[in-house]
Design an enzyme around this catalytic site. Structure first.
Site, PDB file in Angstrom:
ATOM      1  N   ASN A   1      22.608  29.811  33.701  1.00  0.00           N
ATOM      2  CA  ASN A   1      22.649  28.771  34.726  1.00  0.00           C
ATOM      3  C   ASN A   1      22.941  29.418  36.094  1.00  0.00           C
ATOM      4  OD1 ASN A   1      23.918  26.864  36.545  1.00  0.00           O
ATOM      5  ND2 ASN A   1      23.983  25.417  34.848  1.00  0.00           N
TER       6      ASN A   1
ATOM      7  N   ASP B   1      23.244  27.778  39.077  1.00  0.00           N
ATOM      8  CA  ASP B   1      23.734  26.816  40.081  1.00  0.00           C
ATOM      9  C   ASP B   1      24.676  27.456  41.096  1.00  0.00           C
ATOM     10  OD1 ASP B   1      22.449  24.873  38.614  1.00  0.00           O
ATOM     11  OD2 ASP B   1      24.273  23.911  37.879  1.00  0.00           O
ATOM     12  N   HIS B   2      25.571  28.316  40.591  1.00  0.00           N
ATOM     13  CA  HIS B   2      26.640  28.758  41.489  1.00  0.00           C
ATOM     14  C   HIS B   2      26.245  29.912  42.407  1.00  0.00           C
ATOM     15  CE1 HIS B   2      29.021  25.575  40.130  1.00  0.00           C
ATOM     16  NE2 HIS B   2      28.828  25.930  38.868  1.00  0.00           N
TER      17      HIS B   2
ATOM     18  N   HIS C   1      20.761  22.769  37.696  1.00  0.00           N
ATOM     19  CA  HIS C   1      21.101  21.338  37.759  1.00  0.00           C
ATOM     20  C   HIS C   1      20.849  20.837  39.172  1.00  0.00           C
ATOM     21  CE1 HIS C   1      24.530  18.155  36.979  1.00  0.00           C
ATOM     22  NE2 HIS C   1      23.412  17.604  37.379  1.00  0.00           N
TER      23      HIS C   1
ATOM     24  N   ARG D   1      21.586  18.204  41.372  1.00  0.00           N
ATOM     25  CA  ARG D   1      22.503  17.069  41.442  1.00  0.00           C
ATOM     26  C   ARG D   1      22.043  16.105  42.511  1.00  0.00           C
ATOM     27  NH1 ARG D   1      27.724  18.205  38.743  1.00  0.00           N
ATOM     28  NH2 ARG D   1      28.336  16.186  39.576  1.00  0.00           N
TER      29      ARG D   1
ATOM     30  N   ARG E   1      24.528  19.509  45.916  1.00  0.00           N
ATOM     31  CA  ARG E   1      25.631  20.381  46.357  1.00  0.00           C
ATOM     32  C   ARG E   1      25.358  21.858  46.075  1.00  0.00           C
ATOM     33  NH1 ARG E   1      30.349  18.785  42.099  1.00  0.00           N
ATOM     34  NH2 ARG E   1      29.830  16.716  42.829  1.00  0.00           N
ATOM     35  N   HIS E   2      24.477  22.155  45.121  1.00  0.00           N
ATOM     36  CA  HIS E   2      24.108  23.568  44.919  1.00  0.00           C
ATOM     37  C   HIS E   2      22.581  23.721  44.891  1.00  0.00           C
ATOM     38  CE1 HIS E   2      24.517  22.122  40.799  1.00  0.00           C
ATOM     39  NE2 HIS E   2      25.825  22.266  40.778  1.00  0.00           N
TER      40      HIS E   2
ATOM     41  N   GLU F   1      18.371  20.499  34.477  1.00  0.00           N
ATOM     42  CA  GLU F   1      19.458  19.548  34.194  1.00  0.00           C
ATOM     43  C   GLU F   1      19.448  18.473  35.256  1.00  0.00           C
ATOM     44  OE1 GLU F   1      23.354  21.144  34.071  1.00  0.00           O
ATOM     45  OE2 GLU F   1      22.817  22.608  32.576  1.00  0.00           O
TER      46      GLU F   1
ATOM     47  N   THR G   1      32.590  19.229  38.222  1.00  0.00           N
ATOM     48  CA  THR G   1      31.507  19.708  37.370  1.00  0.00           C
ATOM     49  C   THR G   1      31.193  18.581  36.398  1.00  0.00           C
ATOM     50  OG1 THR G   1      30.861  21.439  35.806  1.00  0.00           O
ATOM     51  CG2 THR G   1      33.176  20.827  35.796  1.00  0.00           C
ATOM     52  N   THR G   2      30.258  18.826  35.456  1.00  0.00           N
ATOM     53  CA  THR G   2      29.899  17.771  34.507  1.00  0.00           C
ATOM     54  C   THR G   2      31.045  17.616  33.511  1.00  0.00           C
ATOM     55  OG1 THR G   2      27.651  18.562  34.787  1.00  0.00           O
ATOM     56  CG2 THR G   2      28.018  16.965  33.042  1.00  0.00           C
TER      57      THR G   2
ATOM     58  N   GLU H   1      22.581  19.030  23.438  1.00  0.00           N
ATOM     59  CA  GLU H   1      23.432  20.140  23.846  1.00  0.00           C
ATOM     60  C   GLU H   1      24.872  19.651  23.719  1.00  0.00           C
ATOM     61  OE1 GLU H   1      22.335  22.533  27.201  1.00  0.00           O
ATOM     62  OE2 GLU H   1      24.432  22.874  27.739  1.00  0.00           O
TER      63      GLU H   1
ATOM     64  N   HIS I   1      28.949  24.776  28.440  1.00  0.00           N
ATOM     65  CA  HIS I   1      29.979  24.357  29.396  1.00  0.00           C
ATOM     66  C   HIS I   1      31.284  25.104  29.156  1.00  0.00           C
ATOM     67  CE1 HIS I   1      31.965  22.118  32.518  1.00  0.00           C
ATOM     68  NE2 HIS I   1      30.783  21.665  32.857  1.00  0.00           N
ATOM     69  N   GLY I   2      31.639  25.890  30.163  1.00  0.00           N
ATOM     70  CA  GLY I   2      32.922  26.590  30.127  1.00  0.00           C
ATOM     71  C   GLY I   2      32.942  27.835  29.263  1.00  0.00           C
TER      72      GLY I   2
ATOM     73  N   GLY J   1      26.902  29.429  32.788  1.00  0.00           N
ATOM     74  CA  GLY J   1      26.732  29.701  34.205  1.00  0.00           C
ATOM     75  C   GLY J   1      27.966  30.209  34.915  1.00  0.00           C
ATOM     76  N   TYR J   2      28.933  29.339  35.079  1.00  0.00           N
ATOM     77  CA  TYR J   2      30.040  29.596  35.994  1.00  0.00           C
ATOM     78  C   TYR J   2      30.772  30.905  35.708  1.00  0.00           C
ATOM     79  CZ  TYR J   2      34.146  28.667  38.846  1.00  0.00           C
ATOM     80  OH  TYR J   2      35.141  28.763  39.760  1.00  0.00           O
TER      81      TYR J   2
HETATM   82  N1  PXP Z   1      25.122  22.973  30.096  1.00  0.00           N
HETATM   83  C1  PXP Z   1      25.171  21.841  30.853  1.00  0.00           C
HETATM   84  C2  PXP Z   1      24.430  20.643  30.375  1.00  0.00           C
HETATM   85  C3  PXP Z   1      25.869  21.836  32.080  1.00  0.00           C
HETATM   86  O1  PXP Z   1      25.903  20.715  32.825  1.00  0.00           O
HETATM   87  C4  PXP Z   1      26.481  23.022  32.522  1.00  0.00           C
HETATM   88  C5  PXP Z   1      27.172  23.046  33.847  1.00  0.00           C
HETATM   89  O2  PXP Z   1      26.259  22.856  34.851  1.00  0.00           O
HETATM   90  C6  PXP Z   1      26.384  24.154  31.707  1.00  0.00           C
HETATM   91  C7  PXP Z   1      25.724  24.104  30.494  1.00  0.00           C
HETATM   92  C8  PXP Z   1      26.989  25.459  32.114  1.00  0.00           C
HETATM   93  O3  PXP Z   1      28.369  25.328  32.202  1.00  0.00           O
HETATM   94  P1  PXP Z   1      29.200  26.503  32.858  1.00  0.00           P
HETATM   95  O4  PXP Z   1      28.706  26.645  34.254  1.00  0.00           O
HETATM   96  O5  PXP Z   1      30.609  26.013  32.769  1.00  0.00           O
HETATM   97  O6  PXP Z   1      28.945  27.733  32.039  1.00  0.00           O
END
Ligand code: PXP
Length: 257
Positions: A11, A13-14, A47, A49, A53-54, A74, A104-105, A155, A198-199, A220-221
């Site tokens: 991901n 996004d950041h 993503h 949004r 924002r990103h 996303e 975040t989501t 997911e 996520h995370g 991603g993050y």
């Molecule tokens: N999957 C989905 C559906 C998400 O919304 C996100 C965050 O944008 C991620 C995965 C990735 O999460 P993270 O950035 O915490 O790794």
């Protein structure tokens, strides 16, 4: 017997978050995606949004045009996003809940509560040949509804588990882990393809890679934070190695069975 492959979706996004801090063109999320793919990513997630924002609209268009691996778009289930997705034609769309004020989501999509809205939405994406995934908690009600709504993929939201692991809340982490294991099994048994995200960091990605029902992780993050120190390519290689270590535990336990 060989292990079911586990794909890594990166991901970006950041990278866009950092770029937008100065409202310019650097660093470029598309360049990040190309580096991640060259280092072994199996796909790219971004993503778009509602508040932009990103990732911005032209990032999504450029990702689709320039990357050689699948693009996972996303988005929230809104008419505006549906129009953009149908015009962009990504490999996949992952439907996520979205609230403007969230960092975040924060939770999974309430597929069970919103089935009337989601049904025609998913149908339009299915008809366009775009693979739909629902970002949901590992909750039996949500999983069953995903199948009823004809989403081919779910997911599983791993955020609560990852937070509990990082914070050292062992009891909560164990409870969340059990939910993920049971949810992944249940989803696969009714024919859904199962992803997770996520995370995730190196440790939690290695742990979850040992679940045979999961075929894709979207991360991603944490990776972009690591990339500040060692670069995106090295981060992708390290994440791939963590996932491979986890997946090989699956082979070991299968051979002991
Ligand atoms: N999957 C989905 C559906 C998400 O919304 C996100 C965050 O944008 C991620 C995965 C990735 O999460 P993270 O950035 O915490 O790794």
């Amino acid at each position: 017997m060989s292990n079911p492959p586990l794909r890594l979706g990166v991901n970006v996004d950041h990278v866009a978050t950092l770029r937008n801090a100065r409202a310019g063109v650097n660093p470029d999320p598309v360049r990040a995606a190309l580096v991640a793919i060259a280092a072994g990513a199996d796909g790219i997630t971004a993503h778009l949004r509602e508040d932009r924002r990103h990732i911005r609209d032209d990032d999504m268009a450029r990702l689709k045009a320039e990357i050689s691996k699948p693009l996972n778009f996303e988005m929230a289930a809104t008419e505006e996003m549906l129009k953009i997705a149908l015009a962009t034609r990504p490999h996949a769309v992952c439907l996520v809940p979205e609230r403007r004020e969230e960092l975040t989501t924060e939770g999974g999509l309430d597929a069970a509560g919103q089935h009337n809205t989601l049904r025609p939405f998913i149908a339009r994406l299915n008809d366009a040949g775009i693979r739909v995934s629902l970002f949901i908690a590992a909750d039996p009600r949500q999983i069953e509804m995903a199948a009823k709504l004809r989403a081919p993929v779910i997911e599983i939201h791993t955020g609560a588990w990852c937070d509990a692991v990082v914070d050292g809340h062992t009891t909560k982490a164990e409870a969340e882990w059990k939910r993920i294991v049971a949810g992944a099994q249940a989803a696969r048994s009714i024919g859904l393809e199962v992803h997770a995200g996520h995370g995730l960091d190196y440790v939690t990605a290695e742990t979850i890679a040992a679940l045979p029902d999961i075929v894709e992780l979207n991360i991603g993050y944490y990776m972009m934070g690591e990339a500040l120190f060692v670069g995106i390519a090295e981060t992708v290689r390290a994440m791939r190695a963590a996932m491979d270590r986890g997946r090989s535990k699956l082979a070991n336990s299968a051979s002991r069975a």
